[in-house]
Structures are given as C-alpha cells and as structure tokens.
Design an enzyme around this catalytic site. Sequence first.
Site, PDB file in Angstrom:
ATOM      1  N   PHE A 126      97.902  37.647 -46.253  1.00 14.19           N
ATOM      2  CA  PHE A 126      96.722  38.800 -45.865  1.00 14.19           C
ATOM      3  C   PHE A 126      95.585  38.129 -45.406  1.00 14.19           C
ATOM      4  O   PHE A 126      95.021  37.270 -46.119  1.00 14.19           O
ATOM      5  CB  PHE A 126      96.816  39.760 -46.936  1.00 14.19           C
ATOM      6  CG  PHE A 126      95.939  40.919 -46.413  1.00 14.19           C
ATOM      7  CD1 PHE A 126      96.627  41.856 -45.466  1.00 14.19           C
ATOM      8  CD2 PHE A 126      94.674  41.044 -46.675  1.00 14.19           C
ATOM      9  CE1 PHE A 126      96.057  42.873 -45.211  1.00 14.19           C
ATOM     10  CE2 PHE A 126      93.998  42.222 -46.162  1.00 14.19           C
ATOM     11  CZ  PHE A 126      94.599  43.282 -45.263  1.00 14.19           C
ATOM     12  N   ASP A 196      98.770  36.845 -55.469  1.00 12.09           N
ATOM     13  CA  ASP A 196      98.421  38.177 -55.188  1.00 12.09           C
ATOM     14  C   ASP A 196      99.396  39.202 -55.368  1.00 12.09           C
ATOM     15  O   ASP A 196     100.652  38.992 -54.577  1.00 12.09           O
ATOM     16  CB  ASP A 196      97.908  37.994 -53.629  1.00 12.09           C
ATOM     17  CG  ASP A 196      97.217  39.465 -52.964  1.00 12.09           C
ATOM     18  OD1 ASP A 196      97.588  40.477 -53.637  1.00 12.09           O
ATOM     19  OD2 ASP A 196      96.415  39.197 -52.255  1.00 12.09           O
ATOM     20  N   TYR A 221      96.218  50.709 -55.044  1.00 14.71           N
ATOM     21  CA  TYR A 221      96.458  52.191 -54.106  1.00 14.71           C
ATOM     22  C   TYR A 221      97.767  51.909 -53.473  1.00 14.71           C
ATOM     23  O   TYR A 221      97.924  52.697 -52.726  1.00 14.71           O
ATOM     24  CB  TYR A 221      95.249  52.187 -53.270  1.00 14.71           C
ATOM     25  CG  TYR A 221      94.906  50.734 -52.593  1.00 14.71           C
ATOM     26  CD1 TYR A 221      95.709  50.360 -51.376  1.00 14.71           C
ATOM     27  CD2 TYR A 221      93.956  50.265 -52.770  1.00 14.71           C
ATOM     28  CE1 TYR A 221      95.154  49.199 -50.380  1.00 14.71           C
ATOM     29  CE2 TYR A 221      93.396  48.910 -51.976  1.00 14.71           C
ATOM     30  CZ  TYR A 221      94.201  48.555 -50.957  1.00 14.71           C
ATOM     31  OH  TYR A 221      93.632  47.583 -50.346  1.00 14.71           O
ATOM     32  N   LYS A 222      98.532  50.774 -53.517  1.00 16.42           N
ATOM     33  CA  LYS A 222      99.893  50.795 -52.945  1.00 16.42           C
ATOM     34  C   LYS A 222     101.081  51.441 -54.055  1.00 16.42           C
ATOM     35  O   LYS A 222     101.080  52.702 -54.364  1.00 16.42           O
ATOM     36  CB  LYS A 222     100.114  49.538 -52.694  1.00 16.42           C
ATOM     37  CG  LYS A 222      99.426  48.814 -51.569  1.00 16.42           C
ATOM     38  CD  LYS A 222      99.565  47.527 -51.168  1.00 16.42           C
ATOM     39  CE  LYS A 222      98.552  46.973 -50.037  1.00 16.42           C
ATOM     40  NZ  LYS A 222      98.469  47.484 -48.884  1.00 16.42           N
TER      41      LYS A 222
END
Lengths: 409, 409
Positions: A126, A196, A221-222
């Site tokens: 990411f 991560d 939030y996933k």
Amino acid sequence: MVLSRAQAAELDRRDDLAGLRARFVLPDGLLYLDGNSLGALPVGVAERVAHVVEHEWGRRLIRSWNEAEWFTAHRRVAAALAPLLGAGADEVAVADSTSVNLFKLLVAAVRLRPGRPVLVVERGAFPTDVYLARSVAELTGGELRLIDSPAELPAALDERVAVVGLSEVDFRTGARWDAAATTAAIHAVGALALWDLSHSTGALDVDLTGWDADLAVGCGYKYLNGGPGAPAYCFVAARHADAVLTPLPGWHGHAEPFAMSPDYVPAPGVGRLAAGTPPVLSLLALEQALEVLAGVPRAALEAKAHRLTSLFVELVDAHCPELAVVSPREPAARGSQVSLRHELAYPLIRALAQRQVIGDFRTPDIARFGFPPAYTRFVDVWDAVRLIRATLDADEHRDPRLAVRETVT
Amino acid sequence: MVLSRAQAAELDRRDDLAGLRARFVLPDGLLYLDGNSLGALPVGVAERVAHVVEHEWGRRLIRSWNEAEWFTAHRRVAAALAPLLGAGADEVAVADSTSVNLFKLLVAAVRLRPGRPVLVVERGAFPTDVYLARSVAELTGGELRLIDSPAELPAALDERVAVVGLSEVDFRTGARWDAAATTAAIHAVGALALWDLSHSTGALDVDLTGWDADLAVGCGYKYLNGGPGAPAYCFVAARHADAVLTPLPGWHGHAEPFAMSPDYVPAPGVGRLAAGTPPVLSLLALEQALEVLAGVPRAALEAKAHRLTSLFVELVDAHCPELAVVSPREPAARGSQVSLRHELAYPLIRALAQRQVIGDFRTPDIARFGFPPAYTRFVDVWDAVRLIRATLDADEHRDPRLAVRETVT
C-alpha cells in the site's frame, strides 16, 4: 453454474457463522462485496454513537472523560482486539491512523536495532507504507530496500536489516504471506518483523503470538467494521514493549499524564504509543462494533473466508472466463478477497454498482471483491457472479460514460 | 457584588453575540466553565452524526466517499476554519491530532532552515509540545532550548534557531503572547514562528496573516466545539506551502492519491499534510459544529472574551480574596480563561461540581475557568462567583473525601 443457487443456500444453512449477519445493518437488495474497504455498520453502533453525542458529550460534557470512561476507552478497545490478533491485551494499543502507527513502529524498530540501517518493504505495498518507510529511512540516516516480489525477500535479508515491514495480505491481489515462516526468516538474520494487518484482522486467523511477530499495525474500518476512518491499532510483542521508544511521545502515553511534567516518562508497556487525545466518537463506534466479533474464533472466520473465496473463484472460472483471477488459487495463500483482471475493470465495477453489486477498482486493471466472513452469504457469492455474467453479456462495461474517471476509494 | 445580577443580565441583553447561545445544547442549571477543555455540543451535530452513521455509512457504505463527499471533507473543514485563523483556505489542513500535526510541522520547520539545529519551546508549555520538540531534536540531530518565561525569549533567539514553538495562550495561567511582536522578533533572527492555537481559535482574534506567522497547529474540541478528540488542524503560510516536507507522507496527501504509486509526489500546497484516512464521524461532527461560528467576527469573540473574563476577575477580587488571580489582569494579555490559585484547588473544583459549576484543576494548585464567548452569559459569570463564595463559606472545599485524587482531564 457449477452449483445451483439452492445448493449455495444450503451452504448458508450449514454455516456456523450465519447468525452473525443479523448483527449488521445491510441494505436490502445490495450485494456488498467491499467490506474489505469499508466494513458494514453493525447493529447497535448508531445507538451507541447517538448516546455518546447526546448524553455523554451533550449533557455530561467534560465529566464524561471519567464518568463515561473515555479516558480508558483506548485500553478497552485494545483488549477487545487482542483475541482477534492472537495477542495479549497488554501488547495492543489503539490510537491514531494506520499511517501514524506505522511511522511510530518503523522508527521504534530502527532504534531497537542500532547499527542496522536498512528497512525492507515491498514496492507494491500500500503506497503509504512505502512512503513512510522511505521517510523513516531519511530521518534516521538509514536505507530503504524495496523488493518486487516475495521471492526477492531472502536475498534482501542480511545483518544490515533492522526491520522488514510487510502487509500480510496484498491490497491489490489478495496474495498472502506465510507470516510464521517469513517471521522466522526475518529473525534468522536478527531483524524485526512488522506486519500490516489491515486486510487480515477480522477475516483471517491472525496469530501474532504464534508467528512470533515483533510489531504490527492495522486499521479499524475494514473487517473490524469500526466505521469510516476508525482509529487504528498497533502491536508490540511483550518482549519489546518496555524497550520501544516512540518518536511521537504525548501526554496520553506518559506514565503520569496528569503530572503535566515537561519530562517525558513513558508509560509501562505498549500504552506509551498513545500520544494525543483520541477521536472519541470514532473510537467508541469501533468499541461497539467489536462486540459483534467478541468470542468468534479467528479460525472459524478464516475457514469461512476460504470457502467464500473458493466458491467465487470456482464460479468465475466456470462462467466468466474473460475475467482472469489474479489472487492465489490456494485458499490459505490469499486473504478474504478475490481480484480479477480485465482491461475494462474500471467501467465494469461501475456497471456492477448500477446492478447493486459493490466491488472496487484498483489501478490499472483490477476489479476487487471482498468477502467479509462475518456477513457474507454463499448466496451472495452466487448472485454476484450471476450479475457479473449478466453485466458482461449486456456489454454494460463498454458504456463509454462509465469509463470517465471519478474519484473512487 | 460589585454589580447586581440584574446588571449582569442587562449586559447579556446588550450582547451582540447573545443569540449564539441558542445554537448549543446546554443542560439546564449547569454553569459550564470548562469549554476551554471540551466545548459544548452545538445544535445540529447529533442529527448530522446520526445521518452519517445511519445513512451514509449504513446504507450507502463505500459509495459515500464520493457521494457524500467524505473524501474532500477535510478540505471543507479547512475552508470553514480559515476565517477563524485569519488565514487563507489554502493555508489550512485538517488531519490527525494536534500532537501529530505539531510533530509534522516541527520536522518540516527544521528542514526549511538547514544548518540551524535549535528548536525553542517553553518548559511550561503543554507537556506534549515539549516532548515532541525534544523528540524532533533527537531525530534531526538538533538541540532543544527551553525557556522558562517570555522574558527569556530574546536571549534564546540567535541564528542557530530554526523554529520557535509557542502556545499563544498558556494552558495553566491563561497568559497570552503578543503574537505579532513575538513573530517579528523570531523573524529578526531568521527563524520560523510556530503557534499552538488550541486555547485561542474560536475565542480570540487569531490573525495568522496579520502576525506574519509561518506555521500553526490547534485542536478542534475546545472553543471550536467539534466534540471529544475532534480532528486537529495545521497552518502553513502560503510562502512555505510548496516547500514543506512532511515526515508523515501518505496517500491522502499525494498529488494523485489513486495512482497508488510507490513514489511519493506531494500534493500542491498544504494538502500534502494529510496522510491516512481521517476519522470521518469525528471530522463531520467538527464540520457541523463550525457552522455555529460561520460569519462571526473574530474580533467580536475576543471583545466578549475580554468582558467576560474581566467581570470574573472583578467579582473574584471583590468577593473571594482568598483566591489569587494568576491570569494576567490586562484583558488583551490573557486568553478566554481565568486561573485562580488556592492550595485546595483540587477539592474546590470538585465541590463546585457538586453545585453544578464546572471548572477544572491543573496541578498543583490551579482552579481554571473558561469563558467561551459563543455561549457564556454574563449572568453565568455572576452566578458562578456567587456559588464559589457559597462553597468557600460552607467549607465544602475542606471535605477530605474530595481531596482523594481521581483522574481529571
């Protein structure tokens, strides 16, 4: 179809986790396959947030820091998260964004390994992870070593490496590292392993203790369903917790916050990673959301993730051969997502949205579908593939109006 | 009393800002003099947050990043804040906590002044500010220079100084710097002026452009009423905006966020200071809260702050001589707060809370009262002093049970 819709419904009837779906607010008729980007709203969160705003903030005001235990909320959320991470509650801190936590832990890792200047990350990670690693290398006089594939990791490991930061699940392809074996390889050269877990926790059998991981970060939030921009977390293995030095020391992470001393004395353990005042509305939404997953075995979530993604791969292979499955075909080698490659992936995702199938696009040509095991049904997978087929058959993905880019997250 | 309650009520009737009070939810019978710690709940925020949770998150899910303009919300909030800061909308960024923003800007300041290793801050500043400055000095190979009073600043300024970080209003005493003159003195040696405006914005006539300030930070939850832990802001003067390099680069601050490139290209201007995904619930609560102050002249807020705090000082002097006013007596030399010294300040604050007068305690002996001009009435000041007098007369502050410390923020 290789199996009928009735057969898919039968899989749902036999699913031990099927009851969790009722704990989410899900719009009728929507096939939401983007919970790996923003998790669905759990039942009870709206009521909790309303109470926090109207009663705790509105009526009790400053007193709620004590009365409503806002001050210790981050510790409660950490304790709720720990079982989903295979970690001890005293190894988890909840604060800030994933980016800020990654920065803190990368700097801390370099300090834990003096004389080792190298940080290793994946070029395809990411993007923020790469930017932050480069920034930390610059700030600490270190060196960034980028690898282009997992196969390049062994050659990148040597005694100059302080830390290797990897996303357990690749956000584009869904490819998953063997975290235990990789951690062992990193340890073999004396470096630290930082994971991560943004695309893992809440969907996979994350086991930081079993992996012998050193450090980890992830978002709320996933698959944790904490709401847009929910606070993030970090993990520091107990063996490092009292040695970690954060570059962002703050009064919330001080041993005696209310002494208001100009001299920083870090709180014992991982609590020192807190700094400023947390966003309480977002933090308590996350706390409420985590109740849904309380007591749910991580292995059960992962087992269902395997079955959901395997069904999707099987159906796409059978019925949508023009879409190339780029995620690994071995279930244990991928996250709870499947990525498909098509040159018209962008208008395809938008055409599917018009049919109430929500996936997302990742540049340049990836259509990405997530299957949160907590609320995705096998019939949803079946229906989604049927609608993907219908969309392709109707050439809706060739509508030039849908090819005009708008912001998509 | 030096003036009667009827005379105080007459001041309210003549107050041009009196109408703003109706835009807040304030519990009946409570004298809330702690809005400098947590601002009151504005009318409309509960409804807005409920809509965001139930509709935007719950029903529209990931689509709200575009549809509900979550992605650009931080820019809208920055634009709403700018007039309260005397800044251009393109000079303000909203992200993270005050601590994280201070870290970013201190590192950026050192980079803007290569060859100058010194950071100057006050030993008595809010503790996090000192910890962060020390951390940045360590990370950048620099040097921290602490001053113990404003009088020591001139001697601390020389051509080795990169940046001076000062809180415009001291959180303990309410003492206020002459920001324009101080900025000029800092510039005279070629250093940068960084202002922490947490105790200023929304109550005082902050004028970053008029001061010629370089950098600033501040929180959203005091006089801006954004709710507990609301997102913070930072200011970068237009002349520096394209030169600022953040140590926390992230995809939200990338020139092309959705290119998802491993190479970081900062967004033009102050937008580069965004990094990770913002806490949307808290961010949109702040956006809604700022509507209350839209169009309210900063000078009018400050003028009322002067009158409220002057009335409090006058009444305390007249009726509570055992409480020593430690805030400056010249209205323009203090913030919108008055701090009183008493050896029993801690139990006094708790005894007052039992009488529905909410102030707060700052160690070791400060009773602190805030007077947010947006919703504090002159009769509130009058009633508060009457109740302080009654509490002292009844020796309630000598109740040993109230001297037992509990956490107070």
